[in-house]
Structure formats: structure tokens, C-alpha cells
Scaffold this motif. Structure first.
Motif, PDB file in Angstrom:
ATOM      1  N   GLN A  60       0.814  -1.225   0.000  1.00 51.17           N
ATOM      2  CA  GLN A  60       0.000   0.000   0.000  1.00 51.17           C
ATOM      3  C   GLN A  60       0.846   1.272   0.000  1.00 51.17           C
ATOM      4  OE1 GLN A  60      -3.348   0.094  -0.505  1.00 51.17           O
ATOM      5  NE2 GLN A  60      -3.043  -2.107  -0.851  1.00 51.17           N
ATOM      6  N   ARG A  61       1.662   1.382  -1.023  1.00 53.46           N
ATOM      7  CA  ARG A  61       2.414   2.615  -1.281  1.00 53.46           C
ATOM      8  C   ARG A  61       2.870   2.588  -2.731  1.00 53.46           C
ATOM      9  NH1 ARG A  61       5.182  -0.510   2.465  1.00 53.46           N
ATOM     10  NH2 ARG A  61       7.077  -1.518   1.689  1.00 53.46           N
ATOM     11  N   ASN A  62       3.262   3.744  -3.244  1.00 54.12           N
ATOM     12  CA  ASN A  62       3.767   3.839  -4.607  1.00 54.12           C
ATOM     13  C   ASN A  62       5.254   3.531  -4.627  1.00 54.12           C
ATOM     14  OD1 ASN A  62       1.230   4.590  -5.576  1.00 54.12           O
ATOM     15  ND2 ASN A  62       1.652   6.772  -5.308  1.00 54.12           N
ATOM     16  N   PHE A  63       5.724   3.135  -5.789  1.00 55.15           N
ATOM     17  CA  PHE A  63       7.148   2.798  -5.907  1.00 55.15           C
ATOM     18  C   PHE A  63       7.787   3.488  -7.096  1.00 55.15           C
ATOM     19  CE2 PHE A  63      10.570   0.276  -7.813  1.00 55.15           C
ATOM     20  CZ  PHE A  63      11.469   0.283  -6.745  1.00 55.15           C
ATOM     21  N   SER A  64       9.002   3.970  -6.861  1.00 57.15           N
ATOM     22  CA  SER A  64       9.911   4.373  -7.926  1.00 57.15           C
ATOM     23  C   SER A  64      11.306   4.037  -7.415  1.00 57.15           C
ATOM     24  CB  SER A  64       9.789   5.879  -8.239  1.00 57.15           C
ATOM     25  OG  SER A  64      10.090   6.639  -7.081  1.00 57.15           O
ATOM     26  N   PRO A  65      12.190   3.567  -8.270  1.00 55.18           N
ATOM     27  CA  PRO A  65      13.493   3.089  -7.796  1.00 55.18           C
ATOM     28  C   PRO A  65      14.323   4.201  -7.162  1.00 55.18           C
ATOM     29  CG  PRO A  65      13.425   3.176 -10.193  1.00 55.18           C
ATOM     30  CD  PRO A  65      12.036   3.408  -9.728  1.00 55.18           C
ATOM     31  N   HIS A  66      15.031   3.850  -6.090  1.00 51.53           N
ATOM     32  CA  HIS A  66      15.908   4.790  -5.392  1.00 51.53           C
ATOM     33  C   HIS A  66      17.324   4.618  -5.910  1.00 51.53           C
ATOM     34  CE1 HIS A  66      18.039   6.774  -2.043  1.00 51.53           C
ATOM     35  NE2 HIS A  66      16.884   7.373  -1.797  1.00 51.53           N
ATOM     36  N   SER A  67      18.042   5.721  -6.048  1.00 53.77           N
ATOM     37  CA  SER A  67      19.372   5.671  -6.663  1.00 53.77           C
ATOM     38  C   SER A  67      20.451   5.151  -5.725  1.00 53.77           C
ATOM     39  CB  SER A  67      19.769   7.067  -7.168  1.00 53.77           C
ATOM     40  OG  SER A  67      19.807   7.991  -6.080  1.00 53.77           O
ATOM     41  N   ASP A  68      20.252   5.272  -4.399  1.00 56.50           N
ATOM     42  CA  ASP A  68      21.315   4.881  -3.461  1.00 56.50           C
ATOM     43  C   ASP A  68      20.725   4.264  -2.188  1.00 56.50           C
ATOM     44  OD1 ASP A  68      23.805   4.545  -2.326  1.00 56.50           O
ATOM     45  OD2 ASP A  68      23.982   6.631  -1.652  1.00 56.50           O
ATOM     46  N   PRO A  69      20.096   3.101  -2.287  1.00 57.28           N
ATOM     47  CA  PRO A  69      19.484   2.499  -1.099  1.00 57.28           C
ATOM     48  C   PRO A  69      20.496   2.048  -0.057  1.00 57.28           C
ATOM     49  CG  PRO A  69      19.426   0.968  -2.948  1.00 57.28           C
ATOM     50  CD  PRO A  69      19.883   2.283  -3.492  1.00 57.28           C
ATOM     51  N   ASP A  70      21.760   1.822  -0.467  1.00 58.93           N
ATOM     52  CA  ASP A  70      22.764   1.368   0.494  1.00 58.93           C
ATOM     53  C   ASP A  70      23.181   2.451   1.481  1.00 58.93           C
ATOM     54  OD1 ASP A  70      22.889  -1.230  -0.370  1.00 58.93           O
ATOM     55  OD2 ASP A  70      24.465  -0.858  -1.836  1.00 58.93           O
ATOM     56  N   SER A  71      22.775   3.687   1.214  1.00 59.68           N
ATOM     57  CA  SER A  71      23.078   4.768   2.158  1.00 59.68           C
ATOM     58  C   SER A  71      21.935   4.991   3.145  1.00 59.68           C
ATOM     59  CB  SER A  71      23.349   6.067   1.404  1.00 59.68           C
ATOM     60  OG  SER A  71      22.166   6.519   0.735  1.00 59.68           O
ATOM     61  N   PHE A  72      20.862   4.246   2.999  1.00 58.31           N
ATOM     62  CA  PHE A  72      19.676   4.408   3.838  1.00 58.31           C
ATOM     63  C   PHE A  72      19.880   3.723   5.183  1.00 58.31           C
ATOM     64  CE2 PHE A  72      15.151   3.027   4.745  1.00 58.31           C
ATOM     65  CZ  PHE A  72      14.749   4.277   5.200  1.00 58.31           C
ATOM     66  N   MET A  73      19.095   4.148   6.189  1.00 55.70           N
ATOM     67  CA  MET A  73      19.262   3.659   7.560  1.00 55.70           C
ATOM     68  C   MET A  73      19.053   2.151   7.685  1.00 55.70           C
ATOM     69  SD  MET A  73      15.770   5.058   9.439  1.00 55.70           S
ATOM     70  CE  MET A  73      15.922   6.726   8.796  1.00 55.70           C
ATOM     71  N   PHE A  74      18.195   1.568   6.842  1.00 57.56           N
ATOM     72  CA  PHE A  74      17.986   0.126   6.959  1.00 57.56           C
ATOM     73  C   PHE A  74      19.241  -0.636   6.546  1.00 57.56           C
ATOM     74  CE2 PHE A  74      16.469  -4.100   5.784  1.00 57.56           C
ATOM     75  CZ  PHE A  74      15.691  -4.410   6.899  1.00 57.56           C
TER      76      PHE A  74
END
Length: 379
Positions: A60-74
Motif C-alpha cells: 500500500q504505497r507507490n514505488f519508484s526506484p531509489h538511486s542509493d538504497p545502500d546509504s539508507f538507515m535500513f
């Protein structure tokens, strides 16, 4: 509705969207994302010709690819619970990919089991390391059936009552000491076949059966040693629990500046979604990457032997290249522990457990096979 009205309803014959051996699908509100070993591809729902989607499977959310997910808190969280060890991190990444990829085949059907690295008395753990955050991460991507492990009982024939045809992951949280893995292995590797109270039985082929995530604060009994191939163990470092012990009330929130999953903005969710789907890519490319923690290996030895043997073997000096005449180790053990009741068969089983979790192979050599040899296992 009358019987005549029911007879006029159109029968639903379209197949349900399911993962295949090489493809994984994530339906969002604005698109469906197909993940393969080659990458991520967005699709319109109109492109799913003659295929239906469970409403409960739509994220239940929209998606578009993120350019740098490895920098995210997860991603930082995964590195932290892996103690900065890249091989250990890969065991987490591929496990996340395995659980998000809902297709199951017999040669890789496992339960993903989460333990703390810090173990009390060789068998129990304090928690607070982040095992629940992994369970929540999966629940934000797939349809998860939560099971309260503390209420588990072998005589409860309906303990899997909440599993439905839409369930993709079964999350068993904090199982009690009665919970044994060998009772699960048929469900894990043989396809789902359960009895449900007032709902009838539920049977599913292995390829479409839910996967299992078990977050445990006790070392689980696994039956015989052959069952180890049905487990993928994640060992959580004490990165967060050590801060809890130092008086930090909310170590994950304090470390990352917010409570996970609550209040994330669209860009943060996009980074999370992209990271999770990258885990699927990693899994499809390399399969499950195992990592054995020394403390978990010690805990396995403790849980599968006796306390006397566990105390003795740590100082017995058994190492690669060691040879012993038949009965010598048993005599030494009895002399030092005064455990005269142990039988040779039980003692040798304990030795095999010790060897396996110490990276050793135990075999009998020489005339009459009366000499024990311990050698290093080369993978």
C-alpha cells in the motif's frame, strides 16, 4: 443470495500472480515490479494479462526506484547487526532476498532462524538485538502470518490456524522451549499440509508454500544433525543490545534518529523498497550465503550435549590432526567428570556434534577402525 443468483456468478479462473524460480513480483499501488537476477523492472497492471493479484499482496504505497538504497538507515542497520563483517552481512542480505522471493524449491527450502550472538549459559538470550525489525521488514513487503511462539504446544493440532492461502511468510516469534524444529521440517520442505479449526485443511504445493522466519531467544532443538541443512541461521550482534544495557532506552531509534517504519517519508520508503528488492537480486544471483558465528556454534554444542560434556570438551584439546585410541577420550572424560553413567554410544554422538560445530570431521581409521581421527573440514 439465492441459489439461482449464485449459479449466475462468473467462475474465477484467472491464475494468481506468483513468483517463479527466476522471477519475483511486488505489486505496489502504482505498478508491479518484476525482479530478476538482472535487475528491477516496473510494469503496469494492464501488462499482467489474464493474471489476478491478491488484494492482501498489494503493497500500500507507490514505488519508484531509489538511486542509493545502500546509504539508507535500513542498510546501516543490517551492517550493524552484522558487526561490519561482509560475509555475515551477505547472510542477512540473501536471507532477506530468500524470504521476499516466495517461490520455494526442495533443494533450498529452509527456515530462517534468528539468534542473538550473545548467549547466556549456552542456551538462552536476552533479546533487544533487532530480530523483530527483520520480521517487520518482511511484513512490509509480503503477507506475513504472525505466530506467538510462547503459546506453542505439541498437542495443539490447530496452532497454525491463522495461516491462509494468501500467507507468504510465517513469522514465529519467541518460541518456547517445547518448540522443536524437526516438527516443522515437513512443512518447510514437503509443502504445506495443516489442519485448521472450523476452516478445513489447507494444502499447498512446495513451490507455493509459505516460507518460515523464526526469531528465537532460546537455542532450538533440531532433532538429528541432518536437519541442519534445513536451517539458515542469522546471528545478530550486540550492537543495539549493548546500548540497551548501557541505559539507552531505545537504541535503534536513538542510533538512526527515528523509529523504524513509523513516520518515514515517501523517499525513505522508496529506499527501503529498493534495498529489499536488491536483496532478492542478490539471492537470485548467489543463493543463500551461510555464515557461522563461533558463539552460536558453541551454543549448538551446549544444547545438543550434556553440561558435563560441554564443560569438559572446551579444555580437552581436541583439534585437527588429533588421533586417539578407541575409548581413550571416554576414559579421560569419566576420570575428570566422574560421569560414569554415560554410554560410549552417547559419548561418541556428543563428540560428533562437537566436531561438526567446530569445523572438524571425526572418523575411525586403522586396523579394526579402532582409532579416532579429527581432521579439518575443507569446504
Amino acid at each position: 443470495m439465492s441459489r439461482d443468483q449464485l449459479s449466475e456468478l462468473k467462475a474465477h479462473t484467472d491464475p494468481v500472480l506468483r513468483d517463479t524460480e527466476s522471477e519475483s513480483f511486488f505489486p505496489f499501488r502504482n505498478c508491479v515490479v518484476k525482479v530478476t537476477a538482472d535487475g528491477i523492472q516496473g510494469m503496469k497492471y494492464e501488462e499482467l494479462q489474464n493474471v489476478s493479484v491478491w488484494k492482501s499482496h498489494i503493497i500500500q504505497r507507490n514505488f519508484s526506484p531509489h538511486s542509493d538504497p545502500d546509504s539508507f538507515m535500513f542498510a546501516d542497520f543490517i551492517r550493524n547487526v552484522s558487526a561490519g563483517d561482509r560475509d555475515r552481512e551477505l547472510s542477512f542480505i540473501t536471507a532477506l532476498g530468500y524470504m521476499c522471493h516466495t517461490y520455494t524449491s526442495g533443494d533450498v527450502a529452509v527456515a530462517v532462524i534468528a539468534y542473538d550472538e550473545a548467549v547466556n549459559d549456552g542456551k538462552s538470550m536476552n533479546g533487544g538485538t533487532g530480530k523483530g525489525i527483520i520480521g517487520q521488514a518482511i511484513a512490509h513487503m509480503r503477507n506475513v502470518c504472525p505466530i506467538d511462539g510462547k503459546s506453542y504446544g505439541e498437542d495443539n493440532h490447530f496452532q497454525w490456524n491463522d495461516i491462509t492461502d494468501e500467507t507468504q511468510i510465517v513469522h514465529v516469534d519467541d518460541p518456547n522451549k517445547k518448540f522443536t524444529l524437526n516438527r516443522l521440517f515437513n512443512l518447510i520442505s514437503g509443502g504445506l499440509n495443516i489442519q485448521r479449526k472450523h476452516k478445513g485443511s489447507l494444502k499447498k504445493e512446495l513451490s507455493d508454500s509459505p516460507k518460515w522466519y523464526i526469531a528465537s531467544n532460546v537455542m532450538l532443538e533440531a532433532g538429528d544433525s541432518s536437519s541442519d541443512r534445513r536451517q539458515h541461521i542469522l546471528t545478530f550482534s550486540n550492537y543495539y543490545s549493548s546500548r540497551l544495557n548501557q541505559g539507552t532506552g531505545k537504541p535503534v531509534t536513538d542510533t538512526h534518529g527515528c523509529k523504524f517504519y513509523e513516520g518515514w517519508n515517501p523517499e525513505q520508503w522508496t529506499a527501503f523498497d529498493t534495498y529489499m528488492m536488491n536483496c532478492v537480486i542478490c539471492y537470485l544471483k548467489m543463493g543463500l550465503k551461510k555464515h557461522t558465528s563461533p558463539t552460536i556454534a558453541i551454543s549448538h554444542i551446549a544444547s545438543r550435549t550434556s553440561s558435563d560434556f560441554f564443560d569438559w570438551v572446551q579444555y580437552a584439546g581436541i583439534e585437527a590432526g588429533s588421533t586417539y585410541p578407541d575409548g581413550e577420550l571416554l576414559k579421560k572424560y569419566k576420570d575428570l567428570t566422574e560421569d560414569t553413567s554415560i554410554e560410549a554410544r552417547t559419548f561418541n554422538r556428543y563428540l560428533r556434534e562437537y566436531a561438526k560445530f567446530s569445523g572438524l570431521k571425526m572418523e575411525r581409521i586403522g586396523a579394526g577402525k579402532k582409532t579416532l581421527l579429527f581432521s579439518k573440514v575443507i569446504e
